[in-house]
Write a protein that holds these residues in place. Structure first.
Motif, PDB file in Angstrom:
ATOM      1  N   ALA A 193       0.875  -1.215   0.415  1.00 35.18           N
ATOM      2  CA  ALA A 193      -0.139   0.169   0.039  1.00 35.18           C
ATOM      3  C   ALA A 193       0.737   1.422  -0.354  1.00 35.18           C
ATOM      4  O   ALA A 193       0.497   2.145  -0.482  1.00 35.18           O
ATOM      5  N   ALA A 194       1.977   1.316   1.017  1.00 35.39           N
ATOM      6  CA  ALA A 194       2.814   2.162   1.053  1.00 35.39           C
ATOM      7  C   ALA A 194       3.284   2.913  -0.488  1.00 35.39           C
ATOM      8  O   ALA A 194       3.811   3.614  -1.303  1.00 35.39           O
ATOM      9  N   SER A 195       3.983   1.304  -1.283  1.00 38.52           N
ATOM     10  CA  SER A 195       4.695   2.102  -2.642  1.00 38.52           C
ATOM     11  C   SER A 195       3.097   1.854  -3.399  1.00 38.52           C
ATOM     12  O   SER A 195       3.938   3.390  -4.322  1.00 38.52           O
ATOM     13  N   ALA A 196       2.483   1.869  -3.760  1.00 36.21           N
ATOM     14  CA  ALA A 196       0.868   2.007  -4.384  1.00 36.21           C
ATOM     15  C   ALA A 196       0.690   3.643  -3.771  1.00 36.21           C
ATOM     16  O   ALA A 196       0.316   4.499  -5.202  1.00 36.21           O
ATOM     17  N   TRP A 197       0.590   4.508  -2.827  1.00 34.90           N
ATOM     18  CA  TRP A 197      -0.024   5.211  -2.618  1.00 34.90           C
ATOM     19  C   TRP A 197       1.472   6.644  -2.497  1.00 34.90           C
ATOM     20  O   TRP A 197       1.296   7.783  -2.401  1.00 34.90           O
ATOM     21  N   GLY A 198       2.669   6.100  -2.399  1.00 34.95           N
ATOM     22  CA  GLY A 198       3.593   6.785  -2.299  1.00 34.95           C
ATOM     23  C   GLY A 198       3.744   7.381  -0.886  1.00 34.95           C
ATOM     24  O   GLY A 198       3.542   8.843  -1.253  1.00 34.95           O
ATOM     25  N   VAL A 199       3.531   6.905  -0.387  1.00 37.11           N
ATOM     26  CA  VAL A 199       3.327   7.343   1.366  1.00 37.11           C
ATOM     27  C   VAL A 199       4.616   6.643   2.119  1.00 37.11           C
ATOM     28  O   VAL A 199       4.375   5.865   2.165  1.00 37.11           O
ATOM     29  N   PRO A 200       5.119   7.244   3.733  1.00 34.29           N
ATOM     30  CA  PRO A 200       5.563   6.273   4.022  1.00 34.29           C
ATOM     31  C   PRO A 200       4.750   5.221   4.937  1.00 34.29           C
ATOM     32  O   PRO A 200       3.789   4.979   4.959  1.00 34.29           O
ATOM     33  N   VAL A 201       5.810   3.873   4.880  1.00 33.71           N
ATOM     34  CA  VAL A 201       4.969   2.635   5.499  1.00 33.71           C
ATOM     35  C   VAL A 201       4.477   3.059   6.762  1.00 33.71           C
ATOM     36  O   VAL A 201       3.099   2.377   7.692  1.00 33.71           O
ATOM     37  N   ASP A 202       5.253   4.025   7.982  1.00 35.85           N
ATOM     38  CA  ASP A 202       4.967   4.301   9.283  1.00 35.85           C
ATOM     39  C   ASP A 202       3.013   4.979   9.088  1.00 35.85           C
ATOM     40  O   ASP A 202       2.770   5.463  10.046  1.00 35.85           O
ATOM     41  N   SER A 203       2.831   5.342   7.999  1.00 33.11           N
ATOM     42  CA  SER A 203       1.989   6.067   8.412  1.00 33.11           C
ATOM     43  C   SER A 203       0.508   5.496   7.564  1.00 33.11           C
ATOM     44  O   SER A 203      -0.583   6.383   7.521  1.00 33.11           O
ATOM     45  N   ILE A 204       0.418   4.348   7.423  1.00 29.92           N
ATOM     46  CA  ILE A 204      -0.762   3.664   7.185  1.00 29.92           C
ATOM     47  C   ILE A 204      -0.845   2.732   8.462  1.00 29.92           C
ATOM     48  O   ILE A 204      -0.385   1.904   9.073  1.00 29.92           O
ATOM     49  N   ALA A 205      -1.810   2.333   8.471  1.00 31.16           N
ATOM     50  CA  ALA A 205      -3.040   1.276   9.659  1.00 31.16           C
ATOM     51  C   ALA A 205      -3.835   1.093   9.350  1.00 31.16           C
ATOM     52  O   ALA A 205      -4.221   1.432   7.776  1.00 31.16           O
ATOM     53  N   ILE A 206      -4.005   0.075   9.911  1.00 27.40           N
ATOM     54  CA  ILE A 206      -4.967  -0.604   9.581  1.00 27.40           C
ATOM     55  C   ILE A 206      -6.166  -1.255  10.823  1.00 27.40           C
ATOM     56  O   ILE A 206      -5.659  -1.211  11.912  1.00 27.40           O
TER      57      ILE A 206
END
Length: 712
Positions: free
Chosen positions: A138-151
């Motif tokens: 998801a981080a790669s697809a959205w171009g955002v840091p891994v740490d910004s993603i929550a589930i």
């Protein structure tokens, strides 16, 4: 949905994600890094998959036979993934070693209340790694840091972006495998919580749950076997002419265990079996009977030295110098497993491949046995493991007796038909695989102040691992002696002894192994010893459990729950039992009303310590069912053998506990624990009978000697 391919010889125990069926699958992988980049052919031991719709499927290497383990195992993965529980599914894993090996037993199997304990670390790791890979995709697809993603409940989010697992499953499957640390318990949202719906609850409630006895493949034929009436009898001759002439009958064939009829329907097969004319050679048949055998056990204990003896301290001196001693003997009968679903298995040949479908408890042994009969490579025998309608150890038969018959049928018929091998209730009960008969003799010593000084726990009976006695003698011996008073109570001096008889009646693993009789004998005797010492039965036990604080803690908690220090209402009496089995701790205090001749179990207060409680609702369900199981075995059920044949063949003569005899109230407390999770399916099923008998004896009932116990 595809599962993994061949098993490479060079594997490690790192988690692996591979692209499969448009999604993600997780298991073990070859050590070669290139093979970890989405090569389905290199995939082994998948623990979970996520498809394009975001459905998470967990592959359970252990059998669910009513204990709720498939929901329990799936919940571990769902917790680490932060999955939506409504989108979690579970399937039985294929039979494949070493991919799905039980790491304690070295084979793919289910038993010993070890499923959660055995899969705990594996599934936590699998879920944690899959979660991290979804986040990375998801981080790669959205171009955002891994740490910004929550589930949260299967949805990944970062800022105002949000998507489900299915959107990123395929991309995640192409990523290299990262390291991932499972959650700390403080972060759990599902595990340890009360309200977690079991995945099969709706299906079981509506009758939609499919077992091997239900339905089957298209054009499936049904087989029933006429088996020898006595142990050791052999087929001499048969005439299947009349049976073959009946409507729907396809063929009549002899197999090593008897004569089988194959027909279009179950009813046709049943009628055809009755029409068989069979002559049995009973010249070498067993003459064993339950009563003479039990008398032989008593004589053996009196006349010769034991086959095994352990001592602690100086028991001879302790008994010789005792101010008072107590002795008691207990006799336990054969018991039938009697699961609600009689043993049933389906099989068919697909060219040079055999497919079996059923509730397989010992997949490795089942697969190997069938492969040998059909002269096939192990990998050419596939097992489709579906839920089983009970087992209590019967499906774990070491020689796979109930599975090999389908292999013999497929061989005898040249694989012409897909066949469902059925057993009626009478077939199941007469199957000659039972809980062993065992005789106990206990002796306890007290000093002048009523303090316990010594214990002797002697037992005579066959174990359930006789086939392993030459290679694993300790395992065989433990199958008779697990749960004894010598090991579980801290007497300063004591003796444990075992006499092994010669027995030609096959015995089999039974829920609780030896705990189901050891606990009963031990706890009734401890109560009698406490009465002789004029001691409170709870305090008396706790004094002997100073070296086992977890066992003492559950007993203390159960006493608090029932208000032990406050006398029960007039006309009521309480009884106590506490036990440790499979590294779990259980205490039960019952309250009964009425009289020994006509009593009612009003309440059971139960405290358990199973380490971290993964699924509290399932634990409670297992304990409630286990209480019924224990009461049934103590007060209702017994199987009789007469000249090598079983007498009781259905529930009219082999009664089991009915709903109206269940305790009116059951309270269960699960102690908080930071220890690793252990099991409850067996530990909770061995105490209740002893606790009720202790209450009855305190009411003045005659001492229990033989089971099932009838105080009237």
């Amino acid at each position: 949905m595809r599962r993994g391919g061949g098993i490479p010889s060079d594997i490690d125990r790192r988690s692996f994600v591979a692209l499969s069926a448009g999604g993600l699958m997780l298991g073990l992988a070859p050590t070669n890094a290139d093979a970890q980049r989405g090569n389905p052919a290199g995939l082994v031991r998948p623990f979970l998959s996520i498809d394009g719709d975001g459905i998470v499927t967990v592959y359970a290497k252990h059998l669910d036979m009513g204990q709720g383990i498939w929901s329990g195992l799936a919940s571990i993965v769902a917790e680490e993934l932060d999955a939506d529980w409504d989108k979690v599914r579970v399937e039985g894993a294929p039979a494949r070693m070493p991919d799905y090996a039980h790491t304690m037993f070295g084979a793919q199997t289910t038993g010993g209340s070890t499923s959660i304990a055995n899969s705990w670390d594996q599934l936590r790791e699998a879920g944690a790694v899959a979660r991290r890979m979804l986040v990375q995709a998801a981080a790669s697809a959205w171009g955002v840091p891994v740490d910004s993603i929550a589930i949260d409940k299967g949805l990944l989010s970062s800022g105002d972006r949000q998507a489900g697992f299915g959107v990123f499953a395929a991309a995640a499957g192409r990523l290299p495998v990262p390291k991932a640390t499972p959650k700390p318990p403080s972060a759990y949202r599902l595990l340890g919580k009360q309200a977690l719906r079991q995945l099969d609850a709706a299906a079981k409630s509506t009758g939609a749950q499919i077992y091997a006895i239900d339905g089957g493949w298209p054009d499936l034929k049904v087989a029933l076997v006429a088996r020898a009436p006595r142990v050791g009898a052999r087929l001499q001759s048969f005439d299947g002419t009349a049976a073959s002439a009946l409507p729907g009958v396809r063929t009549v064939v002899a197999i090593p265990t008897g004569v089988a009829v194959i027909a279009d329907t179950t009813w046709q097969a049943m009628k055809a079996r009755k029409a068989l004319h069979i002559v049995w050679d009973e010249s070498a048949a067993s003459t064993t009977g339950s009563e003479p055998f039990m008398q032989g056990l008593a004589a053996m204990m009196a006349e010769r030295a034991p086959d095994h003896r352990q001592q602690r301290g100086d028991p001879d001196h302790a008994f010789a110098s005792a101010a008072h001693s107590v002795e008691a003997s207990f006799e336990f009968p054969y018991l039938a497993h009697a699961p609600m679903e009689p043993l049933c298995v389906m099989g068919r040949m697909e060219g040079a491949r055999c497919l079996l479908r059923g509730g397989f408890q010992s997949q490795t042994a089942n697969q190997a046995a069938v492969a040998k009969i059909l002269d096939l490579p192990i990998e050419s025998v596939a097992l489709d493991s579906i839920a089983a309608g009970g087992s209590f150890g019967r499906r774990a038969a070491s020689d796979s007796d109930w599975v090999v018959e389908i292999a013999h049928l497929l061989r005898a018929t040249g694989g012409r038909w897909a066949i469902k091998l059925m057993r009626t209730r009478e077939d199941d009960m007469a199957g000659l695989r039972y809980r062993p008969q065992v005789r106990h003799h206990l002796r306890g010593a007290l000093d002048a102040q009523g303090r316990p000084t010594a214990i002797a726990h002697h037992a005579a009976g066959e174990g359930v691992f006789a086939h392993l006695i030459d290679v694993l003698p300790d395992l065989h011996r433990s199958s008779v002696l697990l749960g004894n008073a010598f090991d579980l109570y801290g007497f300063a001096a004591g003796e444990l002894a075992w006499w092994r008889p010669k027995l030609d009646i096959p015995v089999e693993t039974f829920r609780g192994i030896s705990n189901n009789h050891m606990c009963v004998a031990k706890e009734i005797f401890l109560d009698r010893l406490a009465r002789a010492a004029q001691a409170d039965p709870v305090a008396f036990r706790i004094g002997l459990l100073q070296g086992d604080p977890r066992q003492a803690a559950v007993l203390t908690r159960a006493a608090e729950m029932i208000g032990w220090n406050t006398p029960p209402a007039a006309g009521r009496m309480r009884g106590v039992a506490v036990h440790k089995a499979d590294e779990s701790y259980v205490a039960q205090i019952v309250e009964i009303s009425g009289s020994p001749a006509d009593f009612r179990v009003e309440r059971v207060a139960c405290a358990v310590d199973v380490g971290f409680a993964v699924n509290p609702d399932i634990i409670r369900s297992q304990v409630e069912g286990g209480i019924g199981f224990a009461l049934s075995n103590s007060f209702h059920s017994a199987l009789t053998i007469d000249k090598g044949a079983v007498v009781e063949r259905n529930f009219d003569s082999y009664p089991v506990l009915r709903m109206d005899a269940m305790p009116r109230r059951i309270d269960i407390a699960i102690l908080d624990s930071a220890a690793a999770p252990t099991g409850i399916g067996e530990p909770g099923s061995v105490l209740a009978g002893a606790a009720v008998i202790n209450a009855l004896e305190r009411m003045g009932a005659p001492p229990a000697v033989r089971f099932p116990y009838h105080p009237a």
